[in-house]
Design an enzyme around this catalytic site. Structure first.
Site: not given
Ligand SMILES: [Zn+2]
Length: 271
Positions: A151, A2-3
């Protein structure tokens, strides 16, 4: 697994119905990923004030403290006036005077944890590292750009880490990067501001659509290996390796990034 959209759809499915319900009993089954942290009987008599979501956690605010519920790899919640007798994979029954909230979790990577408050040590251990919510006003394109500049890893990995923005799991990261025309391997720090703005818009659009479709585009499926997961029926790239791109007909490619499979169109998505 499940996201964020499935967790949000789950929240909407019972939040109104359980609000202000009084807890009559809490029955826990086999051990989950983490212990409850309090004797289950201590919660009897409390009220469920409301249900919020933070990342992939559901936060059930109680009259004293809160319950943090995570669905793990295979968990699902069902709220009904009455539930049938608990089966071997039902590991929580939160019995209230409005119905029973049941956690079904065959693989038991899910969790139900009580915390005295959202700022408590235990709650912060679970929620403290989470990035901003993509579907509320806190997801700001300038702050997103600033965070990505720091990043150097591949943009797909940065999205999956969830510490800048939550909820962009494997399916949605692949789909959003396709929509934004960005190659998943591109270093986050190298993305220009206009490309970041396109990615920001794509993330919001992909997740909003998934929530709006209420899981109708996500079909629970069992792969040949017997693994359960979700399958995006209308995906542009996810799960479509070798099939023609819906925009340019180039065969979709797949590659492994941090042990997760990434799908992309080598023509539509530029490094
Ligand atoms: Zn293409």
């Amino acid at each position: 697994m499940p996201e964020l959209p499935e967790v949000e759809v789950t929240r909407r499915s019972f939040a109104d119905r359980i609000a202000s319900a009084r807890i009559v009993d809490l029955r826990m089954g086999k051990p989950l990923r983490w212990p409850l942290g309090v004797p289950a009987q201590d919660l009897v008599g409390q009220r469920v004030v409301g249900v919020r979501r933070r990342g992939k956690y559901l936060l059930l605010d109680l009259s004293d403290g809160l319950l943090l519920v995570h669905l793990g790899m295979s968990g699902s919640l069902n709220f009904a006036l009455h539930q049938p007798k608990a089966g071997p994979h039902d590991h929580m029954d939160l019995v209230t005077d409005r119905g029973v909230l049941r956690l079904h979790d065959p693989r038991r990577f899910g969790a139900v944890v009580w915390a005295p408050s959202e700022n408590s040590h235990i709650a912060q251990k679970l929620l403290g590292h989470l990035g901003v919510e993509p579907l509320d006003g806190g997801f700001d394109v300038d702050a997103f750009a600033l965070a990505l500049k720091k990043r150097t890893s591949a943009i797909k990995q940065v999205l999956l880490a969830g510490d800048i923005v939550v909820g962009v799991g494997n399916i949605y990261a692949s789909e959003a990067l396709f929509m934004a025309g960005i190659r998943p391997t591109t270093s986050a720090s190298r993305l220009s501001k206009p490309r970041i703005a396109r990615l920001h818009a794509a993330i919001v659009q992909v997740l909003t659509r998934a929530v709006a479709q209420g899981g109708s585009s996500l079909k629970d499926f069992v792969s040949a290996e017997g693994k359960t997961g979700y399958f995006l029926l209308e995906a542009s790239v996810y799960g479509r390796a070798g099939q023609p791109c819906r925009t340019c007909s180039t065969p979709i490619r797949s590659l492994l990034q941090g042990q997760r499979t990434t799908f992309y169109c080598p023509t539509c998505q530029k490094p």
